[in-house]
Scaffold this motif. Sequence first.
Motif, short mmCIF file in Angstrom:
data_model
loop_
_atom_site.label_atom_id
_atom_site.label_comp_id
_atom_site.label_asym_id
_atom_site.label_seq_id
_atom_site.Cartn_x
_atom_site.Cartn_y
_atom_site.Cartn_z
N SER A 90 0.90 -3.54 -3.59
CA SER A 90 1.56 -4.15 -2.45
C SER A 90 2.66 -3.07 -2.36
O SER A 90 3.31 -2.51 -3.26
N ASN A 91 3.10 -2.76 -0.86
CA ASN A 91 4.25 -2.31 -0.64
C ASN A 91 5.59 -3.07 -1.00
O ASN A 91 5.26 -4.28 -1.26
N HIS A 92 6.68 -2.54 -1.05
CA HIS A 92 7.73 -3.45 -1.88
C HIS A 92 9.00 -3.34 -0.64
O HIS A 92 9.77 -2.71 -0.73
N ARG A 93 8.77 -4.38 0.28
CA ARG A 93 9.62 -4.51 1.44
C ARG A 93 10.60 -5.24 1.39
O ARG A 93 11.76 -4.73 1.98
N SER A 94 10.61 -6.20 0.93
CA SER A 94 11.91 -7.21 0.85
C SER A 94 12.09 -7.50 -0.59
O SER A 94 11.74 -7.14 -1.59
N ASP A 95 13.51 -8.46 -0.67
CA ASP A 95 13.83 -8.88 -1.87
C ASP A 95 13.09 -9.71 -2.69
O ASP A 95 13.06 -9.80 -3.98
N ILE A 96 12.25 -10.51 -1.97
CA ILE A 96 11.45 -11.63 -2.61
C ILE A 96 9.69 -11.35 -2.66
O ILE A 96 9.27 -12.45 -2.45
N ASP A 97 9.65 -10.10 -2.48
CA ASP A 97 8.17 -9.95 -2.44
C ASP A 97 7.38 -10.55 -3.67
O ASP A 97 6.18 -10.86 -3.52
N TRP A 98 7.90 -10.39 -4.81
CA TRP A 98 7.40 -10.88 -6.08
C TRP A 98 7.04 -12.58 -5.65
O TRP A 98 6.06 -13.23 -6.16
N LEU A 99 8.10 -13.14 -5.05
CA LEU A 99 8.04 -14.65 -4.78
C LEU A 99 7.00 -15.01 -3.83
O LEU A 99 6.31 -15.89 -3.76
N VAL A 100 6.88 -14.05 -2.77
CA VAL A 100 5.86 -14.17 -1.67
C VAL A 100 4.62 -13.91 -2.39
O VAL A 100 3.48 -14.79 -2.13
N GLY A 101 4.18 -13.28 -3.37
CA GLY A 101 2.99 -12.91 -4.16
C GLY A 101 2.78 -14.30 -4.78
O GLY A 101 1.45 -15.03 -5.14
N TRP A 102 3.79 -15.00 -5.40
CA TRP A 102 3.60 -16.31 -6.01
C TRP A 102 3.20 -17.44 -5.24
O TRP A 102 2.35 -18.32 -5.60
N ILE A 103 3.71 -17.31 -4.05
CA ILE A 103 3.33 -18.31 -2.98
C ILE A 103 2.05 -18.44 -2.79
O ILE A 103 0.93 -19.10 -2.52
N ALA A 168 0.30 -7.82 -10.21
CA ALA A 168 0.84 -6.97 -9.08
C ALA A 168 1.48 -5.63 -9.72
O ALA A 168 1.99 -5.73 -10.86
N LEU A 169 1.24 -4.79 -9.00
CA LEU A 169 1.70 -3.09 -9.30
C LEU A 169 2.21 -2.94 -7.99
O LEU A 169 1.65 -2.57 -7.05
N PHE A 170 3.63 -2.41 -8.05
CA PHE A 170 4.54 -1.86 -6.87
C PHE A 170 4.45 -0.43 -7.32
O PHE A 170 5.27 -0.02 -7.86
N VAL A 171 3.47 0.26 -6.51
CA VAL A 171 3.25 1.82 -6.97
C VAL A 171 4.31 2.60 -6.35
O VAL A 171 4.53 3.72 -6.72
N GLU A 172 5.25 2.04 -5.40
CA GLU A 172 6.05 2.93 -4.69
C GLU A 172 7.52 3.11 -5.87
O GLU A 172 8.08 3.90 -5.74
N GLY A 173 7.37 2.05 -6.73
CA GLY A 173 8.37 2.18 -7.98
C GLY A 173 9.76 1.54 -7.77
O GLY A 173 10.46 1.53 -8.59
N THR A 174 9.97 1.29 -6.35
CA THR A 174 11.30 0.77 -6.03
C THR A 174 11.07 -0.12 -4.86
O THR A 174 10.22 0.22 -4.18
N PRO A 196 6.19 9.72 5.50
CA PRO A 196 6.09 8.13 5.77
C PRO A 196 7.27 7.72 6.72
O PRO A 196 8.15 8.55 7.03
N ARG A 197 6.94 6.59 7.32
CA ARG A 197 7.63 6.03 8.31
C ARG A 197 8.01 4.58 7.84
O ARG A 197 9.25 4.26 8.32
N ASN A 198 7.21 3.80 7.24
CA ASN A 198 7.34 2.46 6.93
C ASN A 198 7.51 1.90 5.58
O ASN A 198 7.54 1.06 4.96
N VAL A 199 6.83 3.17 4.71
CA VAL A 199 6.62 2.83 3.29
C VAL A 199 7.20 4.04 2.35
O VAL A 199 7.47 4.97 3.01
N LEU A 200 7.19 3.88 1.15
CA LEU A 200 7.67 5.00 0.25
C LEU A 200 6.34 5.72 -0.34
O LEU A 200 5.19 5.17 -0.24
N ILE A 201 6.42 6.93 -0.91
CA ILE A 201 5.32 7.49 -1.31
C ILE A 201 4.94 7.01 -3.00
O ILE A 201 5.80 6.81 -3.67
N PRO A 202 3.70 6.60 -3.09
CA PRO A 202 3.30 5.91 -4.19
C PRO A 202 3.37 6.98 -5.34
O PRO A 202 3.19 7.88 -5.21
N ARG A 203 3.89 6.39 -6.50
CA ARG A 203 3.69 6.96 -7.89
C ARG A 203 2.38 6.66 -8.41
O ARG A 203 2.17 5.63 -8.74
N THR A 204 1.46 7.61 -8.47
CA THR A 204 0.08 7.36 -8.95
C THR A 204 -0.41 7.14 -10.32
O THR A 204 -1.38 6.67 -10.58
#
Length: 382
Positions: A90-103, A168-174, A196-204
């Motif tokens: 997943s991209n890491h857009r908000s502070d609670i992405d991990w919680l969104v995944g739980w839901i 879950a793996l947030f490959v943007e790293g942050t 990029p415009r809306n995401v960060l570059i993934p760490r592969t």
Amino acid sequence: MAIPAALVILPLGVLFFFSGLVVNVIQAVCFVLVRPLTKNGYRRINRFVAELLWLELIWLVDWWAGVKIKLYTDPETLKLMGNEHALVVSNHRSDIDWLVGWIVGQRCGCLGSTLAVMKKSSKFLPVLGWSMWFSEYLFLERSWAKDEITLKSGLLRLKDFPLPFWLALFVEGTRFTETKLLAAREYAAANGLPSPRNVLIPRTKGFVSAVGHMRSFVPAIYDVTVAIPKSSPPPTMLRLFKGQPSVVNVHLKRHPMKDLPETDEALAQWCRDMFVAKDALMDKHVENDTFNAEELQDLGRPIKSLVVTISWICLLILGSLKFLQGSSFLSSWKGLTFSASGLAIVTVLMQILIRFSQAERSAPAKVVPAKPNDPRRQPKQN
């Protein structure tokens, strides 16, 4: 209606840490007594026990703050979700992405077996971090020399996991911020990559390692894109405690693991291409404020989290009344001081939890300059 945070952080904190410590004790006892006898038996018990804590956070989102999580995916993928192992990228857009995944996981029946690759400091977070450790989350130090072995051993441990799990793996790293986006654009320009415009570059490296070790027993990658509509304020832990609603749009695309390339270099390029496509998808979301309406799935709002939270509240109240009836604890200065100190500690711990989730506390990725001798890494000309 929004509620002042100070009025709810303390009582919710007392509830969360009381129930969390009960859950942690049960997890610890099972880890010591059950796991040596049957690892999969321990995992099944832990799944149920961990949910008793994590459902409180689901309640916080669903019933207290009224945050709406909208899932966009095809019906065939929805049928498989919760019935198969999956690597969630997943991209890491908000502070609670991990919680969104739980839901989303809770809606699909696998909340207790949702896992994540997280930074090492997370496991020291009282109650929540300890619960994650007992649940076999993978904790890395952000140093590949150390993390490569840790990641490999952690992934291989999941090979005999008895229940469908999501890792879950947030490959943007942050987490995404405008400052980090500028750093990512500098990196892209220096290394001949799409800007990029809306995401960060993934760490592969982590992605390549995860696919290499999980390919034989995980059938799919869930390509998740999280977006916040312009009409909705970004969700944060503080807003959740205040009871302030938000909307989060989640797009999920399933990629069969068997369709991925075989070589490490090709896998790394596949991951980068996935984020280029994710960036284009985010462009469409920015333009339309939504994903494809035909893919919107009704996840409902199960009452399980409400029932569990009410049960914890009743248990806490009854336990407190029972204790106070048979004790003169609060009638002495020593007891009052101890109680006040305990409440102060809970308040501090809740502040730590809120600050821990804030995107601004994540460091931006470092820009690695391009090698001037390598024409493949030179900036592209406009």
